[in-house]
Write a protein that holds these residues in place. Sequence first.
Motif, mmCIF file in Angstrom:
data_model
loop_
_atom_site.group_PDB
_atom_site.id
_atom_site.type_symbol
_atom_site.label_atom_id
_atom_site.label_comp_id
_atom_site.label_asym_id
_atom_site.label_seq_id
_atom_site.Cartn_x
_atom_site.Cartn_y
_atom_site.Cartn_z
ATOM 1 N N GLY A 523 4.314 6.280 -17.039
ATOM 2 C CA GLY A 523 3.181 7.184 -16.921
ATOM 3 C C GLY A 523 1.884 6.535 -16.499
ATOM 4 O O GLY A 523 0.856 7.220 -16.396
ATOM 5 N N ARG A 524 1.893 5.225 -16.240
ATOM 6 C CA ARG A 524 0.676 4.572 -15.768
ATOM 7 C C ARG A 524 0.440 4.888 -14.293
ATOM 8 O O ARG A 524 1.318 5.364 -13.597
ATOM 9 C CB ARG A 524 0.779 3.058 -15.954
ATOM 10 C CG ARG A 524 0.767 2.597 -17.401
ATOM 11 C CD ARG A 524 0.875 1.069 -17.468
ATOM 12 N NE ARG A 524 0.686 0.580 -18.819
ATOM 13 C CZ ARG A 524 1.663 0.432 -19.709
ATOM 14 N NH1 ARG A 524 2.914 0.740 -19.375
ATOM 15 N NH2 ARG A 524 1.414 -0.026 -20.919
ATOM 16 N N LYS A 525 -0.768 4.572 -13.842
ATOM 17 C CA LYS A 525 -1.087 4.698 -12.423
ATOM 18 C C LYS A 525 -0.971 3.340 -11.748
ATOM 19 O O LYS A 525 -1.314 2.310 -12.326
ATOM 20 C CB LYS A 525 -2.512 5.223 -12.226
ATOM 21 C CG LYS A 525 -2.693 6.708 -12.398
ATOM 22 C CD LYS A 525 -4.128 7.084 -12.060
ATOM 23 C CE LYS A 525 -4.393 8.569 -12.240
ATOM 24 N NZ LYS A 525 -5.804 8.909 -11.938
ATOM 25 N N LEU A 526 -0.493 3.372 -10.516
ATOM 26 C CA LEU A 526 -0.492 2.199 -9.655
ATOM 27 C C LEU A 526 -1.630 2.386 -8.659
ATOM 28 O O LEU A 526 -1.661 3.381 -7.919
ATOM 29 C CB LEU A 526 0.850 2.070 -8.940
ATOM 30 C CG LEU A 526 1.096 0.789 -8.145
ATOM 31 C CD1 LEU A 526 1.174 -0.421 -9.073
ATOM 32 C CD2 LEU A 526 2.386 0.912 -7.338
ATOM 33 N N VAL A 527 -2.578 1.475 -8.650
ATOM 34 C CA VAL A 527 -3.767 1.590 -7.798
ATOM 35 C C VAL A 527 -3.575 0.706 -6.576
ATOM 36 O O VAL A 527 -3.467 -0.527 -6.690
ATOM 37 C CB VAL A 527 -5.039 1.185 -8.564
ATOM 38 C CG1 VAL A 527 -6.263 1.332 -7.660
ATOM 39 C CG2 VAL A 527 -5.208 2.042 -9.810
ATOM 40 N N ILE A 528 -3.526 1.340 -5.397
ATOM 41 C CA ILE A 528 -3.254 0.637 -4.136
ATOM 42 C C ILE A 528 -4.539 0.563 -3.322
ATOM 43 O O ILE A 528 -5.089 1.590 -2.901
ATOM 44 C CB ILE A 528 -2.161 1.361 -3.335
ATOM 45 C CG1 ILE A 528 -0.901 1.541 -4.190
ATOM 46 C CG2 ILE A 528 -1.818 0.594 -2.068
ATOM 47 C CD1 ILE A 528 0.151 2.417 -3.551
ATOM 48 N N SER A 529 -5.023 -0.647 -3.113
ATOM 49 C CA SER A 529 -6.264 -0.852 -2.380
ATOM 50 C C SER A 529 -6.258 -2.261 -1.808
ATOM 51 O O SER A 529 -5.656 -3.170 -2.393
ATOM 52 C CB SER A 529 -7.467 -0.662 -3.318
ATOM 53 O OG SER A 529 -8.663 -1.085 -2.694
ATOM 54 N N ILE A 553 -2.065 -0.283 -13.071
ATOM 55 C CA ILE A 553 -1.596 -1.577 -12.575
ATOM 56 C C ILE A 553 -2.180 -1.772 -11.182
ATOM 57 O O ILE A 553 -2.117 -0.868 -10.339
ATOM 58 C CB ILE A 553 -0.060 -1.633 -12.524
ATOM 59 C CG1 ILE A 553 0.522 -1.552 -13.938
ATOM 60 C CG2 ILE A 553 0.417 -2.901 -11.828
ATOM 61 C CD1 ILE A 553 2.041 -1.514 -13.973
ATOM 62 N N ASP A 554 -2.766 -2.928 -10.968
ATOM 63 C CA ASP A 554 -3.330 -3.239 -9.658
ATOM 64 C C ASP A 554 -2.209 -3.670 -8.725
ATOM 65 O O ASP A 554 -1.589 -4.726 -8.906
ATOM 66 C CB ASP A 554 -4.378 -4.344 -9.788
ATOM 67 C CG ASP A 554 -4.942 -4.748 -8.444
ATOM 68 O OD1 ASP A 554 -5.478 -3.873 -7.755
ATOM 69 O OD2 ASP A 554 -4.794 -5.929 -8.071
ATOM 70 N N PHE A 555 -1.935 -2.858 -7.724
ATOM 71 C CA PHE A 555 -0.809 -3.085 -6.813
ATOM 72 C C PHE A 555 -0.943 -4.402 -6.070
ATOM 73 O O PHE A 555 0.024 -5.171 -5.953
ATOM 74 C CB PHE A 555 -0.727 -1.921 -5.817
ATOM 75 C CG PHE A 555 0.256 -2.130 -4.703
ATOM 76 C CD1 PHE A 555 1.603 -1.845 -4.878
ATOM 77 C CD2 PHE A 555 -0.151 -2.618 -3.468
ATOM 78 C CE1 PHE A 555 2.523 -2.039 -3.859
ATOM 79 C CE2 PHE A 555 0.754 -2.815 -2.442
ATOM 80 C CZ PHE A 555 2.089 -2.527 -2.645
ATOM 81 N N ASP A 563 4.348 -9.623 -0.794
ATOM 82 C CA ASP A 563 3.559 -9.359 0.417
ATOM 83 C C ASP A 563 2.873 -8.000 0.347
ATOM 84 O O ASP A 563 2.944 -7.189 1.279
ATOM 85 C CB ASP A 563 4.450 -9.442 1.664
ATOM 86 C CG ASP A 563 3.633 -9.682 2.929
ATOM 87 O OD1 ASP A 563 2.442 -10.011 2.817
ATOM 88 O OD2 ASP A 563 4.190 -9.511 4.024
ATOM 89 N N SER A 564 2.181 -7.756 -0.750
ATOM 90 C CA SER A 564 1.532 -6.457 -0.963
ATOM 91 C C SER A 564 0.469 -6.150 0.080
ATOM 92 O O SER A 564 0.224 -4.978 0.391
ATOM 93 C CB SER A 564 0.903 -6.416 -2.361
ATOM 94 O OG SER A 564 0.011 -7.510 -2.551
ATOM 95 N N GLU A 565 -0.170 -7.166 0.644
ATOM 96 C CA GLU A 565 -1.225 -6.922 1.624
ATOM 97 C C GLU A 565 -0.707 -6.233 2.879
ATOM 98 O O GLU A 565 -1.456 -5.550 3.570
ATOM 99 C CB GLU A 565 -1.901 -8.241 2.007
ATOM 100 C CG GLU A 565 -2.723 -8.860 0.886
ATOM 101 C CD GLU A 565 -3.481 -10.082 1.365
ATOM 102 O OE1 GLU A 565 -3.153 -10.568 2.480
ATOM 103 O OE2 GLU A 565 -4.394 -10.538 0.656
#
Length: 763
Positions: A523-529, A553-555, A563-565
């Motif tokens: 149920g947490r949010k994944l923050v993609i930035s 969670i910081d993606f 390789d999240s970038e």
Amino acid sequence: MWTKIWYSFPVQLLLLHLKKNLGLVLIWVVLAGVVLELFGVMLGIPFLFLDPEYLHQVSWGSFFLMGVGLAVLTMAFHMSTYIMDGKHFPFLAVVNKPFIHYCINNAAIPLAFYTIYVFRFVSFQLQNDLPDNWLVWYYFLGFLGGSILSFSIIFAYFAFTNKDFFILFAGTVDKQLRKAKLTRANVISQYKELKTQKYKVLYYLNINLKPEKVRPDISRFEGTKLLRVFDQNHLNLFLIQVFLILFVLFLGFFKENPYLQLPAAMSSTLLLAILIMLVGALSFWLRRWATFAVIAFLVLLNYFSNFSFFNRPHAAFGLDYSVPAAKYSLDQMDSLLTPEIVEADKANVVEILENWRAKFSEASNPKLVMVAASGGGQRASLWTLKVLQSIYAINDAEVIKHTELFTGASGGVLGQAFFREIYLRSLTDSAVNPMDVKYLDQISADNLNPIIFTLLVNDLLIRTQHFHYNGRDYLKDRGYAFENQLNENTEGILDKPLSAYRKPEYAGAIPLLPVTTLITNDGRKLVISPHSMSFFGTSMQGKSGKDEKKQTIDFLRFFHEQDSENLRFLSALRMSATFPFVTPTIQLPSDPVMETMDTGISDNFGVQDALRFMYVFQDWIRENTDGVVLVTIRDSEKATEISPSMPPRIFEKVFTPLRNIYRNWDNIQTIQNEVLFNYMAESMLFDLERVEFEYAPEKVQVEKLTESQETMQRASLNWRLTAREKKSILESMFTLKNQAALQRLEELFPLPSSDSTSTQSAQ
């Protein structure tokens, strides 16, 4: 006369279906309910049938394909029921062209649906603001042409391949049997014997649609030979069923060809036809063991479905799934949310805010604008883009220049991302005009046909086709179909890695856009930035201690080794807009596997994220701005009248609790956001004002020449909009509340004076 009607073949077949094949009958009932707009209106399912789209337009071709799809479904119904029940009517074996006679007499249920469908789509199109009502006749001819062509091809096949008793056993049957004259006593005797059969039929409709009496001497024919006639017919039916199924699956190899991306409703009818034909095929091969075989197959399928070969992940394109998976545990989350990390992320965003502040005059502090857009599929995307274009038009884009944060969910984020990219390009290319209406057409172009077609020809089977992105291979699925179609609709301007937005965001040229998605595991949010934002996930004061449950969670940091970038930005948008069953939930490379879906379940309006950002940077905002203006773009009306309630019926008592939870989910989130906003407005040491835009088509009145008024219909929650729905969205800008909101923004953001303009230009 009553006896003749009751024991006629059409009536007896109808009764047989109601008694034995109720599941197949319910398919037609549900389809009729859909086109009558009794089911699925909120999701826009009826409009897929009443207003089908092909190659991005409603046309003769789209209705032609609908005719083909419904004809295939009808023939699947005829073929499967003939295989299962034809043997109960032995007189068919001695009738010329037995299967065609069966279809004629079995047409009651499909014919009833066809009548309902034609009436509904004609009436719908007549109210669809067509440039010429004669187009409806044109559409009808397309539908009729598709139906007739399909029926003709299939019936021609059976006319030349199916055999009756006399053809099949011509060398062994008494050729005079057809012409034998029976005594009156024998006729009466055979008639009585016929009446004692389980399924009695006295009359049937022949090919000329005229009633014809059933031969009373069926008992003279050898039973095993009669069954051989049905077996020969059934084999032909089975062969064409296999051909049709294989043909549909063959289309899967060319599913990205736009000419093969069938209307979504046609894909749905083909799927139903395949399921019905599989029922007939199983009955042909397994006879009485068919039910056991189906149950055994489902049990085995469920058992083996979690094997890696059958359960390959629906990937986020750009991530590296070949390296060791990221550890997904409480300790790992705590290690990524230490006070030092949070402060470092906060300091980075403060630098971004400073760069944004440098665009304005030092003489006075500017107002900071945050825009929160709600989810709601394609209607939210179009509505958000329309509102942002209207805001852009205010005083030479003053409001947009002051905007530093976009938040939202699902379709709202998609609209924000598209506008932001257009605005970014306009800063360096004078030919790009963010106000161009073509962008409204692009964001509202159909995105559903390829999704449903891919589901039909690819996702229901073992996925084998691959997609190459950034040097890596990924399996294609309907998620890829969504991204690919969105990319084509928007001319490819959003097809870039996440990291491509780091520099323009850091420079303050465009607003920050943290894309959020819900993690279904916990149920947490994944923050993609492109900028880490760990401050969304934990207390800034550190007073909660070990008892705090981390919220996000910081993606970027969590999947750094994967390789999240280089995550494809289109995949990030899809992760935020993953509507259940339409697009698949995404599995991320973590251990255990992290799955994500539409963030609207958590916060459909983006208000919580905006308020959290405001709270974290309250000191900087107080010192460097003249306050905050929170612009909310809702795809629903915030305050509505209480609907009247009637005493519930029995079925309503069962489903009302679930329906109330679903209906009030919007209200529950709205009330929670109101509490948070009021708290922030009362506690922050800077001015906080909210300007709201609402999609409320019920308040848009279209004046007719007769001076009567018609309330516009609310758009459905879908990835495809009808012309009428698009009109209701665009014209919602003219409600009194939305016009007042535009006027308020004009007052808050007047054109800068010449002195401040000169200062800004010098900077």
